[in-house]
Design a protein around this motif. Structure first.
Motif, PDB file in Angstrom:
ATOM      1  N   ALA A 157       0.821  -1.204   0.000  1.00  0.00           N
ATOM      2  CA  ALA A 157       0.000   0.000   0.000  1.00  0.00           C
ATOM      3  C   ALA A 157       0.856   1.256   0.000  1.00  0.00           C
ATOM      4  O   ALA A 157       0.656   2.175  -0.809  1.00  0.00           O
ATOM      5  N   ALA A 158       1.833   1.331   0.880  1.00  0.00           N
ATOM      6  CA  ALA A 158       2.672   2.520   0.969  1.00  0.00           C
ATOM      7  C   ALA A 158       3.484   2.717  -0.302  1.00  0.00           C
ATOM      8  O   ALA A 158       3.629   3.839  -0.807  1.00  0.00           O
ATOM      9  N   ALA A 159       4.020   1.614  -0.842  1.00  0.00           N
ATOM     10  CA  ALA A 159       4.839   1.708  -2.056  1.00  0.00           C
ATOM     11  C   ALA A 159       4.001   2.134  -3.250  1.00  0.00           C
ATOM     12  O   ALA A 159       4.447   2.943  -4.069  1.00  0.00           O
ATOM     13  N   ILE A 160       2.788   1.614  -3.371  1.00  0.00           N
ATOM     14  CA  ILE A 160       1.927   1.982  -4.489  1.00  0.00           C
ATOM     15  C   ILE A 160       1.541   3.457  -4.412  1.00  0.00           C
ATOM     16  O   ILE A 160       1.517   4.158  -5.425  1.00  0.00           O
ATOM     17  N   ARG A 161       1.248   3.938  -3.219  1.00  0.00           N
ATOM     18  CA  ARG A 161       0.928   5.361  -3.075  1.00  0.00           C
ATOM     19  C   ARG A 161       2.106   6.227  -3.512  1.00  0.00           C
ATOM     20  O   ARG A 161       1.944   7.230  -4.206  1.00  0.00           O
ATOM     21  N   GLU A 162       3.302   5.837  -3.089  1.00  0.00           N
ATOM     22  CA  GLU A 162       4.491   6.612  -3.454  1.00  0.00           C
ATOM     23  C   GLU A 162       4.776   6.513  -4.945  1.00  0.00           C
ATOM     24  O   GLU A 162       5.061   7.513  -5.610  1.00  0.00           O
ATOM     25  N   ALA A 163       4.690   5.299  -5.489  1.00  0.00           N
ATOM     26  CA  ALA A 163       4.978   5.095  -6.913  1.00  0.00           C
ATOM     27  C   ALA A 163       3.971   5.828  -7.792  1.00  0.00           C
ATOM     28  O   ALA A 163       4.325   6.387  -8.839  1.00  0.00           O
ATOM     29  N   ALA A 164       2.702   5.814  -7.388  1.00  0.00           N
ATOM     30  CA  ALA A 164       1.652   6.426  -8.204  1.00  0.00           C
ATOM     31  C   ALA A 164       1.911   7.903  -8.443  1.00  0.00           C
ATOM     32  O   ALA A 164       1.660   8.419  -9.542  1.00  0.00           O
ATOM     33  N   ALA A 165       2.422   8.597  -7.447  1.00  0.00           N
ATOM     34  CA  ALA A 165       2.667  10.030  -7.603  1.00  0.00           C
ATOM     35  C   ALA A 165       3.716  10.283  -8.683  1.00  0.00           C
ATOM     36  O   ALA A 165       3.586  11.202  -9.498  1.00  0.00           O
ATOM     37  N   VAL A 166       4.758   9.456  -8.695  1.00  0.00           N
ATOM     38  CA  VAL A 166       5.821   9.627  -9.694  1.00  0.00           C
ATOM     39  C   VAL A 166       5.339   9.173 -11.073  1.00  0.00           C
ATOM     40  O   VAL A 166       5.530   9.855 -12.083  1.00  0.00           O
ATOM     41  N   LEU A 167       4.683   8.016 -11.117  1.00  0.00           N
ATOM     42  CA  LEU A 167       4.266   7.440 -12.396  1.00  0.00           C
ATOM     43  C   LEU A 167       3.150   8.238 -13.054  1.00  0.00           C
ATOM     44  O   LEU A 167       3.105   8.365 -14.283  1.00  0.00           O
ATOM     45  N   ALA A 168       2.244   8.794 -12.272  1.00  0.00           N
ATOM     46  CA  ALA A 168       1.169   9.609 -12.843  1.00  0.00           C
ATOM     47  C   ALA A 168       1.740  10.836 -13.535  1.00  0.00           C
ATOM     48  O   ALA A 168       1.288  11.238 -14.612  1.00  0.00           O
ATOM     49  N   SER A 169       2.750  11.441 -12.924  1.00  0.00           N
ATOM     50  CA  SER A 169       3.402  12.593 -13.539  1.00  0.00           C
ATOM     51  C   SER A 169       4.032  12.207 -14.875  1.00  0.00           C
ATOM     52  O   SER A 169       3.908  12.928 -15.866  1.00  0.00           O
ATOM     53  N   CYS A 170       4.700  11.056 -14.917  1.00  0.00           N
ATOM     54  CA  CYS A 170       5.310  10.574 -16.162  1.00  0.00           C
ATOM     55  C   CYS A 170       4.252  10.291 -17.221  1.00  0.00           C
ATOM     56  O   CYS A 170       4.440  10.594 -18.404  1.00  0.00           O
ATOM     57  N   PHE A 171       3.148   9.707 -16.808  1.00  0.00           N
ATOM     58  CA  PHE A 171       2.057   9.350 -17.718  1.00  0.00           C
ATOM     59  C   PHE A 171       1.582  10.572 -18.495  1.00  0.00           C
ATOM     60  O   PHE A 171       1.427  10.540 -19.716  1.00  0.00           O
ATOM     61  N   PHE A 172       1.375  11.668 -17.792  1.00  0.00           N
ATOM     62  CA  PHE A 172       0.882  12.878 -18.453  1.00  0.00           C
ATOM     63  C   PHE A 172       1.993  13.618 -19.188  1.00  0.00           C
ATOM     64  O   PHE A 172       1.768  14.170 -20.260  1.00  0.00           O
ATOM     65  N   GLU A 173       3.188  13.612 -18.628  1.00  0.00           N
ATOM     66  CA  GLU A 173       4.300  14.311 -19.266  1.00  0.00           C
ATOM     67  C   GLU A 173       4.625  13.687 -20.631  1.00  0.00           C
ATOM     68  O   GLU A 173       4.999  14.392 -21.577  1.00  0.00           O
ATOM     69  N   LEU A 174       4.466  12.374 -20.745  1.00  0.00           N
ATOM     70  CA  LEU A 174       4.768  11.668 -21.997  1.00  0.00           C
ATOM     71  C   LEU A 174       3.541  11.510 -22.890  1.00  0.00           C
ATOM     72  O   LEU A 174       3.633  10.911 -23.945  1.00  0.00           O
ATOM     73  N   GLU A 175       2.398  12.049 -22.455  1.00  0.00           N
ATOM     74  CA  GLU A 175       1.138  11.880 -23.187  1.00  0.00           C
ATOM     75  C   GLU A 175       0.902  10.405 -23.528  1.00  0.00           C
ATOM     76  O   GLU A 175       0.644  10.028 -24.664  1.00  0.00           O
ATOM     77  N   ALA A 176       1.013   9.578 -22.492  1.00  0.00           N
ATOM     78  CA  ALA A 176       0.892   8.133 -22.676  1.00  0.00           C
ATOM     79  C   ALA A 176      -0.566   7.709 -22.792  1.00  0.00           C
ATOM     80  O   ALA A 176      -1.482   8.380 -22.308  1.00  0.00           O
ATOM     81  N   LEU A 177      -0.769   6.595 -23.472  1.00  0.00           N
ATOM     82  CA  LEU A 177      -2.070   5.948 -23.517  1.00  0.00           C
ATOM     83  C   LEU A 177      -2.137   4.815 -22.493  1.00  0.00           C
ATOM     84  O   LEU A 177      -3.201   4.473 -22.002  1.00  0.00           O
ATOM     85  N   LEU A 178      -0.971   4.231 -22.191  1.00  0.00           N
ATOM     86  CA  LEU A 178      -0.885   3.151 -21.207  1.00  0.00           C
ATOM     87  C   LEU A 178       0.481   3.200 -20.548  1.00  0.00           C
ATOM     88  O   LEU A 178       1.501   3.344 -21.220  1.00  0.00           O
ATOM     89  N   LEU A 179       0.501   3.092 -19.242  1.00  0.00           N
ATOM     90  CA  LEU A 179       1.728   2.906 -18.478  1.00  0.00           C
ATOM     91  C   LEU A 179       1.457   1.811 -17.459  1.00  0.00           C
ATOM     92  O   LEU A 179       0.667   2.000 -16.535  1.00  0.00           O
ATOM     93  N   GLU A 180       2.090   0.674 -17.655  1.00  0.00           N
ATOM     94  CA  GLU A 180       1.884  -0.479 -16.776  1.00  0.00           C
ATOM     95  C   GLU A 180       3.219  -0.905 -16.186  1.00  0.00           C
ATOM     96  O   GLU A 180       4.178  -1.141 -16.930  1.00  0.00           O
ATOM     97  N   ILE A 181       3.268  -0.997 -14.877  1.00  0.00           N
ATOM     98  CA  ILE A 181       4.459  -1.484 -14.175  1.00  0.00           C
ATOM     99  C   ILE A 181       4.100  -2.824 -13.546  1.00  0.00           C
ATOM    100  O   ILE A 181       3.359  -2.898 -12.576  1.00  0.00           O
ATOM    101  N   ASN A 182       4.626  -3.874 -14.129  1.00  0.00           N
ATOM    102  CA  ASN A 182       4.311  -5.230 -13.670  1.00  0.00           C
ATOM    103  C   ASN A 182       5.491  -6.156 -13.963  1.00  0.00           C
ATOM    104  O   ASN A 182       5.747  -6.482 -15.121  1.00  0.00           O
TER     105      ASN A 182
END
Length: 379
Positions: A157-182
């Motif tokens: 839970a804590a890691a996902i909350r932290e990761a989401a903040a960074v990854l969401a910024s990347c998602f919009f900055e790159l105008e992505a259609l999909l960003l999946e970390i798995n």
């Protein structure tokens, strides 16, 4: 869809932690960091692990053997031109995070799970994926991820909350259609890093995004169609190097429809093309380039041109067509042009005055019949 190595390079430049890695394009590639290593075939497809494209190795000999086996092979229908070699993560929990454009709602679908790995999307495990639609802003995506993570236990839970903040910024900055970390690896100390990254970007956004444009220019061999579009300003995609019919068309939807119809009728289109006639501006350069690309395919026996003119004037286009043909004498095959719209009569007169080097048809079905007959490809 970017190759994993390129996706991770972009994400790392924006602050996403990733395992140390290099792109190996030959078995002789020098790996400067210690093992054990994970060798990953670089192809734009999922399911590489189950297909044998991801290998864990512990010795330099095993690393070389894996590279020798994978480079030059075919995986998931794609040629493997290189592999990402990265340092194995070691002890860690595998979680999951993704955000993607939801076309139906115009929002962003955010998904998270305390487990990850190759089977996370199996129907029997779908209940593990917590999903929520968010407004298309980094703050809303981060908030939605936090809401989903609140239903999980720590440390995911804590890691996902932290990761989401960074990854969401990347998602919009790159105008992505999909960003999946798995998997989203979570170490015992609570730190996280992207074990794998699936990144799909809108190629129309590339000219607006310097990092994406630089990547495509630097790695043009890995993304030939996208690099061509970035350099030339239009779409040309080779469909069959041994095709018999070349296409010079405008309008992506109608161009795809023509490809489908020709295939259904037993033909082999060489290419898809959306040449964008509205951007010619009196210059035949795009036509010359496409004619040369088509002429380079010795199997071509006929060419179909399809231009539906609205604000574009067919009289001007006909002059450009003749100028382009004069520059590409090697394209010595029958050419049929379906022309309709503004300036048709002038175009017909211009082509007739030049000795009718192009057969003009206003009816698309008849034009298709003519080009099929010319190519000798009708069943």
């Amino acid at each position: 869809m970017l190759l994993e190595h390129d996706a991770k390079a972009l994400l790392a430049a924006s602050g996403v932690p990733v395992p140390e890695g290099i792109l190996a394009e030959s078995p002789d590639a020098e790996v400067a960091f210690p093992g054990p290593w994970i060798v990953k075939a670089q192809v734009p497809a999922g399911g590489r692990g189950k297909a044998g494209g991801i290998v864990a190795v512990e010795t330099p000999a095993a690393l070389r053997a894996a590279l020798e086996r994978l480079i030059g092979s075919t995986l998931k229908g794609h040629s493997v031109r290189g592999c990402r070699v990265e340092q194995a993560v070691g002890q860690a929990v595998e979680a999951y995070f993704s955000c993607m454009v939801d076309p139906a709602s115009g929002r962003i679908r955010v998904m998270a799970a305390a487990e990850g790995g190759v089977d996370i999307e199996d129907p029997s495990r779908r209940d593990l994926l917590l999903s929520e639609l968010a407004e298309p802003t980094p703050e809303a995506v981060t908030g939605a991820a936090a809401a989903r993570a609140d239903r999980l236990a720590d440390p995911p839970a804590a890691a996902i909350r932290e990761a989401a903040a960074v990854l969401a910024s990347c998602f919009f900055e790159l105008e992505a259609l999909l960003l999946e970390i798995n998997p989203l690896f979570i170490r015992p100390d609570g730190s996280w890093l992207a074990g794998d990254a699936k990144l799909v970007v809108d190629e129309n956004a590339i000219p607006r995004r310097p990092a994406l444009a630089a990547l495509v220019e630097r790695r043009a061999a890995a993304y030939p169609e996208v690099a061509l579009k970035l350099a030339q300003g239009f779409d040309f995609v080779e469909l069959d190097p041994h095709g018999t019919i070349g296409l010079v068309t405008t309008g992506a939807g109608l161009s795809m429809q023509l490809v489908d119809e020709l295939v259904q009728r037993g033909c082999k289109p060489v290419n898809f093309c959306d040449i964008r006639t509205g951007q010619f501006r009196g210059d035949p350069a795009r036509l010359i380039q496409v004619f040369r690309w088509i002429a380079a395919h010795r199997s071509v026996r006929a060419v179909l041109i399809n231009f539906f003119a609205g604000s574009t004037h067919l009289g001007e286009l006909s002059t450009l067509l003749l100028r382009a043909l004069a520059e590409v004498p090697e394209l010595a095959v029958p050419i049929t042009a379906r022309l309709i719209g503004n300036g048709l009569a002038e175009a017909q007169a211009t082509i007739a005055a030049a000795g009718n080097p192009i057969a003009i048809e206003t009816d698309l079905d008849r034009a298709v019949d003519l080009v099929i007959a010319a190519a000798g490809a009708a069943r």
